[in-house]
Design a protein around this motif. Structure first.
Motif, PDB file in Angstrom:
ATOM      1  N   GLY A 107      31.532-153.627 -68.237  1.00  0.00           N
ATOM      2  CA  GLY A 107      32.035-151.935 -68.548  1.00  0.00           C
ATOM      3  C   GLY A 107      33.524-152.841 -68.076  1.00  0.00           C
ATOM      4  O   GLY A 107      34.338-153.657 -68.656  1.00  0.00           O
ATOM      5  N   SER A 123      30.043-149.372 -69.816  1.00  0.00           N
ATOM      6  CA  SER A 123      29.834-149.049 -71.144  1.00  0.00           C
ATOM      7  C   SER A 123      28.517-148.971 -71.614  1.00  0.00           C
ATOM      8  O   SER A 123      28.082-148.814 -71.384  1.00  0.00           O
ATOM      9  CB  SER A 123      30.582-149.743 -72.261  1.00  0.00           C
ATOM     10  OG  SER A 123      30.862-149.626 -73.209  1.00  0.00           O
ATOM     11  N   MET A 127      29.473-154.782 -75.563  1.00  0.00           N
ATOM     12  CA  MET A 127      30.612-154.986 -74.735  1.00  0.00           C
ATOM     13  C   MET A 127      31.241-155.934 -75.576  1.00  0.00           C
ATOM     14  O   MET A 127      32.325-156.170 -76.052  1.00  0.00           O
ATOM     15  CB  MET A 127      30.604-155.804 -73.499  1.00  0.00           C
ATOM     16  CG  MET A 127      30.493-154.754 -72.419  1.00  0.00           C
ATOM     17  SD  MET A 127      31.438-153.551 -72.409  1.00  0.00           S
ATOM     18  CE  MET A 127      33.344-154.741 -71.795  1.00  0.00           C
ATOM     19  N   PHE A 130      34.161-154.840 -77.361  1.00  0.00           N
ATOM     20  CA  PHE A 130      35.767-154.034 -77.512  1.00  0.00           C
ATOM     21  C   PHE A 130      36.305-155.548 -76.624  1.00  0.00           C
ATOM     22  O   PHE A 130      37.190-155.643 -76.595  1.00  0.00           O
ATOM     23  CB  PHE A 130      35.530-153.585 -75.527  1.00  0.00           C
ATOM     24  CG  PHE A 130      34.603-152.523 -75.675  1.00  0.00           C
ATOM     25  CD1 PHE A 130      34.938-151.597 -76.343  1.00  0.00           C
ATOM     26  CD2 PHE A 130      34.073-152.284 -74.992  1.00  0.00           C
ATOM     27  CE1 PHE A 130      34.722-149.816 -76.165  1.00  0.00           C
ATOM     28  CE2 PHE A 130      32.908-151.127 -75.135  1.00  0.00           C
ATOM     29  CZ  PHE A 130      33.885-150.183 -76.069  1.00  0.00           C
ATOM     30  N   ALA A 141      40.545-143.308 -73.382  1.00  0.00           N
ATOM     31  CA  ALA A 141      39.112-143.040 -72.775  1.00  0.00           C
ATOM     32  C   ALA A 141      38.705-141.985 -72.238  1.00  0.00           C
ATOM     33  O   ALA A 141      39.432-140.550 -71.812  1.00  0.00           O
ATOM     34  CB  ALA A 141      38.997-144.194 -72.606  1.00  0.00           C
ATOM     35  N   TYR A 151      30.589-143.626 -66.558  1.00  0.00           N
ATOM     36  CA  TYR A 151      29.692-144.477 -67.579  1.00  0.00           C
ATOM     37  C   TYR A 151      31.233-143.858 -68.987  1.00  0.00           C
ATOM     38  O   TYR A 151      31.678-142.848 -69.437  1.00  0.00           O
ATOM     39  CB  TYR A 151      29.078-144.045 -68.230  1.00  0.00           C
ATOM     40  CG  TYR A 151      27.673-143.839 -67.887  1.00  0.00           C
ATOM     41  CD1 TYR A 151      26.707-144.767 -67.609  1.00  0.00           C
ATOM     42  CD2 TYR A 151      27.142-143.221 -66.544  1.00  0.00           C
ATOM     43  CE1 TYR A 151      26.187-145.571 -66.792  1.00  0.00           C
ATOM     44  CE2 TYR A 151      25.871-143.474 -65.345  1.00  0.00           C
ATOM     45  CZ  TYR A 151      25.005-144.947 -65.829  1.00  0.00           C
ATOM     46  OH  TYR A 151      24.210-144.437 -64.413  1.00  0.00           O
ATOM     47  N   LEU A 152      31.005-144.862 -69.618  1.00  0.00           N
ATOM     48  CA  LEU A 152      32.340-145.167 -70.897  1.00  0.00           C
ATOM     49  C   LEU A 152      31.466-144.258 -71.853  1.00  0.00           C
ATOM     50  O   LEU A 152      30.903-144.499 -72.595  1.00  0.00           O
ATOM     51  CB  LEU A 152      32.848-146.089 -71.348  1.00  0.00           C
ATOM     52  CG  LEU A 152      34.226-146.272 -72.230  1.00  0.00           C
ATOM     53  CD1 LEU A 152      34.945-145.661 -72.073  1.00  0.00           C
ATOM     54  CD2 LEU A 152      34.788-147.420 -72.450  1.00  0.00           C
TER      55      LEU A 152
END
Length: 430
Positions: A107, A123, A127, A130, A141, A151-152
Protein backbone atom coordinates in the motif's frame (compact mmCIF):
# COMPACT_ATOMS: atom_id res chain seq x y z
CA UNK A 1 -8.45 -12.32 10.71
CA UNK A 2 -5.27 -11.74 8.65
CA UNK A 3 -4.81 -8.96 6.10
CA UNK A 4 -5.81 -11.07 3.09
CA UNK A 5 -8.95 -12.30 4.84
CA UNK A 6 -9.84 -8.75 5.80
CA UNK A 7 -9.31 -7.55 2.23
CA UNK A 8 -11.53 -10.37 0.93
CA UNK A 9 -14.15 -9.44 3.53
CA UNK A 10 -14.20 -5.76 2.48
CA UNK A 11 -14.34 -6.60 -1.22
CA UNK A 12 -17.13 -9.09 -0.55
CA UNK A 13 -19.21 -6.52 1.33
CA UNK A 14 -18.78 -3.97 -1.47
CA UNK A 15 -19.85 -6.58 -4.02
CA UNK A 16 -22.95 -7.42 -1.96
CA UNK A 17 -23.93 -3.76 -1.59
CA UNK A 18 -23.48 -3.33 -5.36
CA UNK A 19 -25.89 -6.22 -5.95
CA UNK A 20 -28.29 -4.72 -3.41
CA UNK A 21 -28.59 -1.36 -5.22
CA UNK A 22 -29.24 -3.16 -8.51
CA UNK A 23 -31.97 -5.42 -7.12
CA UNK A 24 -33.82 -3.45 -4.42
CA UNK A 25 -36.95 -2.19 -6.16
CA UNK A 26 -36.88 1.45 -4.98
CA UNK A 27 -33.11 1.90 -4.99
CA UNK A 28 -32.72 0.21 -8.37
CA UNK A 29 -34.87 2.87 -10.04
CA UNK A 30 -32.85 5.68 -8.48
CA UNK A 31 -29.58 3.97 -9.38
CA UNK A 32 -30.60 3.57 -13.03
CA UNK A 33 -31.60 7.23 -13.15
CA UNK A 34 -28.23 8.12 -11.61
CA UNK A 35 -26.44 6.10 -14.32
CA UNK A 36 -28.36 7.93 -17.03
CA UNK A 37 -27.63 11.30 -15.47
CA UNK A 38 -23.86 10.80 -15.31
CA UNK A 39 -23.63 9.00 -18.65
CA UNK A 40 -22.42 5.66 -17.31
CA UNK A 41 -22.17 2.85 -19.87
CA UNK A 42 -22.48 5.37 -22.68
CA UNK A 43 -19.77 5.40 -25.31
CA UNK A 44 -16.63 6.90 -23.72
CA UNK A 45 -18.69 7.43 -20.56
CA UNK A 46 -18.06 6.51 -16.93
CA UNK A 47 -17.52 2.75 -16.39
CA UNK A 48 -20.36 0.99 -14.56
CA UNK A 49 -18.07 -0.25 -11.79
CA UNK A 50 -16.82 3.27 -11.07
CA UNK A 51 -20.34 4.71 -11.14
CA UNK A 52 -21.62 1.96 -8.86
CA UNK A 53 -18.87 2.62 -6.32
CA UNK A 54 -19.49 6.38 -6.37
CA UNK A 55 -23.22 5.81 -5.91
CA UNK A 56 -22.67 3.57 -2.87
CA UNK A 57 -20.33 6.02 -1.17
CA UNK A 58 -22.01 9.34 -1.98
CA UNK A 59 -25.74 8.85 -2.54
CA UNK A 60 -28.37 9.64 0.14
CA UNK A 61 -32.03 8.75 -0.32
CA UNK A 62 -35.40 9.54 1.20
CA UNK A 63 -36.64 12.47 3.25
CA UNK A 64 -34.21 11.55 6.02
CA UNK A 65 -31.33 11.26 3.52
CA UNK A 66 -30.04 7.85 4.56
CA UNK A 67 -26.82 6.59 3.00
CA UNK A 68 -26.70 3.47 0.83
CA UNK A 69 -24.74 1.48 3.48
CA UNK A 70 -27.38 2.44 6.08
CA UNK A 71 -30.17 1.28 3.77
CA UNK A 72 -28.28 -1.95 3.12
CA UNK A 73 -28.06 -2.63 6.86
CA UNK A 74 -31.77 -1.91 7.34
CA UNK A 75 -32.91 -4.07 4.43
CA UNK A 76 -30.59 -7.07 4.69
CA UNK A 77 -31.35 -9.73 7.28
CA UNK A 78 -28.96 -12.22 8.81
CA UNK A 79 -25.76 -10.16 8.62
CA UNK A 80 -23.12 -11.23 11.11
CA UNK A 81 -21.45 -8.77 13.47
CA UNK A 82 -18.21 -8.54 11.47
CA UNK A 83 -20.08 -7.77 8.23
CA UNK A 84 -22.13 -5.07 9.96
CA UNK A 85 -18.91 -3.52 11.27
CA UNK A 86 -17.42 -3.47 7.76
CA UNK A 87 -20.57 -1.89 6.29
CA UNK A 88 -20.57 0.78 9.00
CA UNK A 89 -16.86 1.43 8.43
CA UNK A 90 -17.50 1.93 4.71
CA UNK A 91 -20.26 4.38 5.60
CA UNK A 92 -17.77 6.28 7.80
CA UNK A 93 -14.93 6.16 5.26
CA UNK A 94 -12.76 9.24 4.70
CA UNK A 95 -12.44 10.97 1.35
CA UNK A 96 -9.56 13.44 1.20
CA UNK A 97 -6.44 14.68 -0.58
CA UNK A 98 -3.26 12.82 0.34
CA UNK A 99 0.42 13.28 -0.33
CA UNK A 100 2.24 10.02 -0.96
CA UNK A 101 5.15 9.77 1.47
CA UNK A 102 6.15 6.21 0.57
CA UNK A 103 5.01 3.38 -1.67
CA UNK A 104 5.16 -0.01 0.06
CA UNK A 105 4.65 -3.58 -1.13
CA UNK A 106 1.08 -3.64 0.18
CA UNK A 107 0.00 0.00 0.00
CA UNK A 108 1.12 3.51 0.87
CA UNK A 109 2.29 5.78 3.63
CA UNK A 110 0.19 8.91 3.19
CA UNK A 111 -0.18 12.39 4.64
CA UNK A 112 -3.77 13.61 4.68
CA UNK A 113 -3.23 17.28 3.83
CA UNK A 114 -6.73 18.16 5.04
CA UNK A 115 -6.59 16.78 8.61
CA UNK A 116 -2.74 16.75 8.71
CA UNK A 117 -2.52 13.16 9.94
CA UNK A 118 -0.24 10.42 8.58
CA UNK A 119 -1.63 7.02 7.61
CA UNK A 120 -0.27 3.60 6.72
CA UNK A 121 -2.69 2.20 4.14
CA UNK A 122 -3.22 -1.30 2.77
CA UNK A 123 -4.50 -1.39 -0.81
CA UNK A 124 -7.47 -3.59 -1.72
CA UNK A 125 -6.03 -3.80 -5.24
CA UNK A 126 -2.72 -5.23 -6.41
CA UNK A 127 -0.01 -2.57 -6.20
CA UNK A 128 0.81 -3.13 -9.88
CA UNK A 129 -2.33 -1.09 -10.57
CA UNK A 130 -0.54 1.96 -9.19
CA UNK A 131 2.62 1.87 -11.28
CA UNK A 132 3.83 5.38 -11.92
CA UNK A 133 2.80 6.72 -8.51
CA UNK A 134 5.66 7.75 -6.27
CA UNK A 135 6.68 9.78 -3.24
CA UNK A 136 5.61 13.42 -3.51
CA UNK A 137 2.65 12.73 -5.78
CA UNK A 138 -0.88 13.58 -4.61
CA UNK A 139 -3.97 11.39 -4.73
CA UNK A 140 -7.64 12.10 -4.16
CA UNK A 141 -8.64 8.94 -2.36
CA UNK A 142 -11.03 7.27 0.05
CA UNK A 143 -9.79 5.20 2.99
CA UNK A 144 -11.62 3.06 5.53
CA UNK A 145 -10.73 2.28 9.14
CA UNK A 146 -11.53 -1.24 10.29
CA UNK A 147 -10.43 -2.16 13.80
CA UNK A 148 -7.60 0.37 13.69
CA UNK A 149 -6.21 -0.73 10.29
CA UNK A 150 -6.68 1.49 7.25
CA UNK A 151 -7.50 0.25 3.76
CA UNK A 152 -7.61 2.05 0.42
CA UNK A 153 -11.10 1.91 -1.09
CA UNK A 154 -10.46 3.99 -4.20
CA UNK A 155 -8.27 6.57 -5.89
CA UNK A 156 -10.44 8.98 -7.87
CA UNK A 157 -7.72 11.41 -8.93
CA UNK A 158 -3.95 11.76 -9.22
CA UNK A 159 -1.77 14.89 -9.29
CA UNK A 160 2.01 14.81 -9.81
CA UNK A 161 4.35 16.41 -7.30
CA UNK A 162 4.70 19.40 -9.62
CA UNK A 163 0.99 20.16 -9.11
CA UNK A 164 1.25 20.83 -5.36
CA UNK A 165 -0.63 24.13 -5.64
CA UNK A 166 -3.55 22.41 -7.38
CA UNK A 167 -3.61 19.66 -4.73
CA UNK A 168 -3.81 22.23 -1.93
CA UNK A 169 -6.43 24.27 -3.75
CA UNK A 170 -8.56 21.15 -4.09
CA UNK A 171 -8.02 20.37 -0.40
CA UNK A 172 -9.28 23.83 0.58
CA UNK A 173 -12.31 23.43 -1.69
CA UNK A 174 -13.11 20.17 0.13
CA UNK A 175 -12.76 21.94 3.50
CA UNK A 176 -15.16 24.70 2.45
CA UNK A 177 -17.66 22.06 1.34
CA UNK A 178 -17.11 19.74 4.36
CA UNK A 179 -15.30 21.61 7.17
CA UNK A 180 -15.43 18.61 9.52
CA UNK A 181 -12.74 16.97 7.34
CA UNK A 182 -10.16 19.22 9.03
CA UNK A 183 -10.53 17.39 12.35
CA UNK A 184 -12.18 14.14 11.29
CA UNK A 185 -10.12 11.20 12.61
CA UNK A 186 -7.69 13.61 14.31
CA UNK A 187 -8.64 14.22 17.98
CA UNK A 188 -5.71 16.60 18.56
CA UNK A 189 -6.77 18.80 15.67
CA UNK A 190 -10.38 18.71 16.86
CA UNK A 191 -9.29 19.89 20.30
CA UNK A 192 -7.36 22.80 18.73
CA UNK A 193 -10.37 23.81 16.64
CA UNK A 194 -12.77 23.60 19.59
CA UNK A 195 -10.41 25.76 21.66
CA UNK A 196 -10.47 28.31 18.83
CA UNK A 197 -14.28 28.25 18.79
CA UNK A 198 -14.42 29.05 22.53
CA UNK A 199 -11.72 31.72 22.36
CA UNK A 200 -13.16 33.51 19.32
CA UNK A 201 -16.67 33.39 20.84
CA UNK A 202 -15.45 35.43 23.83
CA UNK A 203 -13.81 37.94 21.53
CA UNK A 204 -16.86 38.18 19.27
CA UNK A 205 -19.25 38.94 22.13
CA UNK A 206 -16.73 41.36 23.67
CA UNK A 207 -16.40 43.22 20.39
CA UNK A 208 -20.01 43.31 19.20
CA UNK A 209 -21.89 42.85 22.48
CA UNK A 210 -24.13 40.30 20.73
CA UNK A 211 -23.90 37.04 18.80
CA UNK A 212 -25.34 38.34 15.55
CA UNK A 213 -24.91 41.36 13.29
CA UNK A 214 -26.91 42.04 10.12
CA UNK A 215 -25.69 44.30 7.34
CA UNK A 216 -25.51 44.18 3.54
CA UNK A 217 -23.05 42.21 1.46
CA UNK A 218 -21.33 45.49 0.52
CA UNK A 219 -20.08 45.91 4.11
CA UNK A 220 -19.98 42.35 5.49
CA UNK A 221 -16.38 41.71 4.40
CA UNK A 222 -15.19 44.92 6.05
CA UNK A 223 -16.93 44.09 9.33
CA UNK A 224 -15.41 40.60 9.36
CA UNK A 225 -11.99 42.10 8.59
CA UNK A 226 -12.30 44.60 11.45
CA UNK A 227 -13.27 41.78 13.81
CA UNK A 228 -10.36 39.63 12.61
CA UNK A 229 -7.96 42.48 13.44
CA UNK A 230 -9.48 42.67 16.90
CA UNK A 231 -9.29 38.89 17.37
CA UNK A 232 -5.65 38.80 16.27
CA UNK A 233 -4.30 42.02 17.76
CA UNK A 234 -6.90 43.50 20.09
CA UNK A 235 -7.34 46.50 17.79
CA UNK A 236 -10.90 47.75 18.26
CA UNK A 237 -12.05 49.90 15.32
CA UNK A 238 -15.50 51.44 14.89
CA UNK A 239 -17.79 49.33 12.72
CA UNK A 240 -21.17 50.99 13.34
CA UNK A 241 -21.10 53.00 10.13
CA UNK A 242 -20.86 49.67 8.29
CA UNK A 243 -24.19 48.45 9.63
CA UNK A 244 -26.72 48.95 6.82
CA UNK A 245 -30.05 47.50 5.72
CA UNK A 246 -30.93 46.61 2.14
CA UNK A 247 -33.61 48.72 0.48
CA UNK A 248 -35.93 45.75 0.80
CA UNK A 249 -35.66 42.40 2.54
CA UNK A 250 -36.29 39.89 -0.23
CA UNK A 251 -34.85 36.60 -1.42
CA UNK A 252 -33.44 36.03 -4.91
CA UNK A 253 -30.84 34.03 -6.78
CA UNK A 254 -27.27 35.35 -6.51
CA UNK A 255 -25.33 34.38 -9.62
CA UNK A 256 -21.98 34.25 -7.82
CA UNK A 257 -23.22 31.40 -5.61
CA UNK A 258 -23.58 29.16 -8.66
CA UNK A 259 -19.93 28.14 -8.75
CA UNK A 260 -18.29 25.63 -11.01
CA UNK A 261 -15.22 23.89 -9.62
CA UNK A 262 -12.99 25.95 -11.93
CA UNK A 263 -13.73 29.13 -9.98
CA UNK A 264 -15.12 27.63 -6.76
CA UNK A 265 -12.20 28.62 -4.54
CA UNK A 266 -11.92 32.15 -5.92
CA UNK A 267 -15.65 32.78 -5.53
CA UNK A 268 -15.74 31.24 -2.05
CA UNK A 269 -12.88 33.40 -0.80
CA UNK A 270 -13.54 36.48 -2.92
CA UNK A 271 -15.95 38.04 -0.46
CA UNK A 272 -19.53 39.24 -0.63
CA UNK A 273 -18.70 42.79 -1.71
CA UNK A 274 -17.70 41.63 -5.20
CA UNK A 275 -21.26 40.46 -5.93
CA UNK A 276 -23.34 42.58 -8.28
CA UNK A 277 -26.58 42.45 -6.30
CA UNK A 278 -27.17 43.94 -2.85
CA UNK A 279 -28.65 41.68 -0.19
CA UNK A 280 -28.50 41.26 3.58
CA UNK A 281 -25.85 39.15 5.32
CA UNK A 282 -25.93 37.90 8.89
CA UNK A 283 -22.60 37.67 10.71
CA UNK A 284 -23.40 35.08 13.35
CA UNK A 285 -21.41 33.40 16.09
CA UNK A 286 -22.61 29.99 17.23
CA UNK A 287 -21.02 29.25 20.61
CA UNK A 288 -20.71 25.58 19.66
CA UNK A 289 -19.91 25.71 15.93
CA UNK A 290 -18.17 29.04 15.36
CA UNK A 291 -18.40 32.01 12.99
CA UNK A 292 -20.80 32.17 10.05
CA UNK A 293 -21.50 34.76 7.37
CA UNK A 294 -25.00 33.94 6.12
CA UNK A 295 -26.64 35.49 3.04
CA UNK A 296 -30.32 36.45 3.49
CA UNK A 297 -30.27 35.78 7.24
CA UNK A 298 -32.14 39.05 7.83
CA UNK A 299 -34.70 38.15 5.16
CA UNK A 300 -35.18 34.72 6.72
CA UNK A 301 -35.95 36.33 10.09
CA UNK A 302 -38.13 39.00 8.51
CA UNK A 303 -40.55 36.31 7.26
CA UNK A 304 -41.48 35.57 10.87
CA UNK A 305 -41.48 39.21 12.02
CA UNK A 306 -43.84 40.93 9.59
CA UNK A 307 -47.62 40.88 9.97
CA UNK A 308 -48.12 39.07 6.66
CA UNK A 309 -45.21 36.81 5.75
CA UNK A 310 -46.40 36.53 2.14
CA UNK A 311 -45.36 40.16 1.61
CA UNK A 312 -41.69 39.12 1.81
CA UNK A 313 -40.71 38.50 -1.80
CA UNK A 314 -39.94 34.81 -2.46
CA UNK A 315 -40.58 33.92 1.18
CA UNK A 316 -41.23 30.27 0.29
CA UNK A 317 -38.00 29.93 -1.69
CA UNK A 318 -36.11 31.55 1.19
CA UNK A 319 -37.45 29.07 3.75
CA UNK A 320 -36.58 26.14 1.48
CA UNK A 321 -33.14 27.64 0.83
CA UNK A 322 -32.32 27.61 4.54
CA UNK A 323 -33.66 24.09 5.00
CA UNK A 324 -32.03 22.53 1.95
CA UNK A 325 -28.68 24.35 2.04
CA UNK A 326 -26.20 22.00 3.68
CA UNK A 327 -24.06 24.93 4.87
CA UNK A 328 -26.72 26.03 7.36
CA UNK A 329 -26.65 24.04 10.58
CA UNK A 330 -29.44 22.63 12.72
CA UNK A 331 -28.28 25.09 15.41
CA UNK A 332 -29.00 28.01 13.07
CA UNK A 333 -32.53 26.84 12.31
CA UNK A 334 -33.15 26.21 16.01
CA UNK A 335 -31.81 29.70 16.81
CA UNK A 336 -34.30 31.37 14.46
CA UNK A 337 -37.14 29.11 15.63
CA UNK A 338 -36.49 30.04 19.27
CA UNK A 339 -36.79 33.74 18.43
CA UNK A 340 -40.13 33.46 16.64
CA UNK A 341 -43.14 31.69 18.14
CA UNK A 342 -44.79 31.44 14.72
CA UNK A 343 -41.78 29.73 13.12
CA UNK A 344 -43.19 26.20 12.79
CA UNK A 345 -46.65 27.43 11.83
CA UNK A 346 -45.28 29.34 8.83
CA UNK A 347 -42.72 26.69 7.85
CA UNK A 348 -45.37 23.96 7.93
CA UNK A 349 -47.68 26.14 5.84
CA UNK A 350 -44.98 26.55 3.19
CA UNK A 351 -44.01 22.86 3.22
CA UNK A 352 -47.59 21.58 3.56
CA UNK A 353 -46.43 19.45 6.49
CA UNK A 354 -47.13 19.12 10.19
CA UNK A 355 -43.59 18.85 11.54
CA UNK A 356 -42.44 19.52 15.06
CA UNK A 357 -39.16 21.43 15.19
CA UNK A 358 -37.19 18.27 15.98
CA UNK A 359 -38.86 16.39 13.13
CA UNK A 360 -38.00 19.26 10.80
CA UNK A 361 -34.34 19.16 11.84
CA UNK A 362 -34.19 15.38 11.59
CA UNK A 363 -35.53 15.60 8.05
CA UNK A 364 -33.46 18.48 6.69
CA UNK A 365 -30.44 18.76 8.99
CA UNK A 366 -29.65 15.11 9.80
CA UNK A 367 -25.97 15.62 8.96
CA UNK A 368 -25.68 18.25 11.70
CA UNK A 369 -27.64 16.22 14.22
CA UNK A 370 -25.41 13.18 13.73
CA UNK A 371 -22.10 15.06 13.52
CA UNK A 372 -20.41 18.05 15.07
CA UNK A 373 -19.66 20.25 12.06
CA UNK A 374 -17.79 23.43 12.97
CA UNK A 375 -18.12 26.25 10.44
CA UNK A 376 -15.68 26.39 7.54
CA UNK A 377 -14.83 30.01 8.43
CA UNK A 378 -13.66 28.82 11.85
CA UNK A 379 -11.77 25.66 10.86
CA UNK A 380 -9.83 27.51 8.17
CA UNK A 381 -8.02 29.33 11.00
CA UNK A 382 -6.44 25.95 11.86
CA UNK A 383 -5.90 24.62 8.34
CA UNK A 384 -2.33 24.43 7.05
CA UNK A 385 -3.73 23.64 3.61
CA UNK A 386 -5.58 26.96 3.63
CA UNK A 387 -2.58 28.84 4.98
CA UNK A 388 -0.36 27.29 2.33
CA UNK A 389 -2.83 28.16 -0.41
CA UNK A 390 -2.77 31.80 0.67
CA UNK A 391 1.00 31.79 0.88
CA UNK A 392 1.08 32.23 4.68
CA UNK A 393 3.07 29.06 5.28
CA UNK A 394 5.97 28.63 2.91
CA UNK A 395 8.98 26.35 2.89
CA UNK A 396 11.74 28.00 4.90
CA UNK A 397 14.27 27.46 2.13
CA UNK A 398 12.14 29.56 -0.22
CA UNK A 399 12.13 32.56 2.12
CA UNK A 400 14.91 35.12 2.38
CA UNK A 401 16.51 35.60 5.78
CA UNK A 402 14.84 38.34 7.79
CA UNK A 403 16.64 40.60 10.25
CA UNK A 404 14.89 39.61 13.45
CA UNK A 405 16.44 42.55 15.34
CA UNK A 406 14.41 44.93 13.18
CA UNK A 407 11.10 45.98 14.77
CA UNK A 408 8.32 45.14 12.33
CA UNK A 409 4.73 46.23 12.80
CA UNK A 410 2.18 43.49 12.15
CA UNK A 411 0.48 45.68 9.56
CA UNK A 412 3.76 46.66 7.86
CA UNK A 413 4.76 45.13 4.52
CA UNK A 414 6.59 41.85 5.12
CA UNK A 415 10.39 42.19 4.71
CA UNK A 416 10.46 38.93 2.73
CA UNK A 417 9.10 40.83 -0.25
CA UNK A 418 5.88 38.86 -0.66
CA UNK A 419 3.77 42.00 -0.82
CA UNK A 420 1.60 40.82 2.08
CA UNK A 421 1.26 42.35 5.52
CA UNK A 422 3.79 40.93 7.99
CA UNK A 423 0.96 39.43 10.11
CA UNK A 424 -0.32 37.56 7.06
CA UNK A 425 3.09 36.26 6.01
CA UNK A 426 6.24 35.58 8.02
CA UNK A 427 4.65 36.99 11.14
CA UNK A 428 1.83 34.42 11.03
CA UNK A 429 3.91 31.93 13.00
CA UNK A 430 5.17 34.48 15.54
Amino acid sequence: MNIQERMDSINGVIKNIAEFIQTHEDIKADFNEYLRTIGANAKNGIPLQTACFSYILERNLGEDLKSIPQLYLENTKGLDKDTKNVVQAIDDSISSVFEIKKVTKTGFELLNIVNERKYVIVSLMKMTAFRGLGSGDYIIARIVNINGDYYLLEISGVLPATKKDDAYRFAVAKIIQNPELVYLDNPEKQKEVEEDVAEIYKKFTEFFGTTEIITTNKYADDIIGIFNDYAEEGTKADYKELIAEPEEYKFFDVSEFNNSYDNFLENSLGGFSSHKETYDVGIIYDEELGLYAIPFYGTFNKIFEVKDYTTVENYDACIKYFLHNDKFSANLIRMVANKHKNFMEIVNAVLAKNFTLEELLKTYKRRYINNKIISSTTVLYRSNAFSSTLGIIEDNENKPQIDTTQKIGRNDPCPCGSGKKYKKCCGAAV
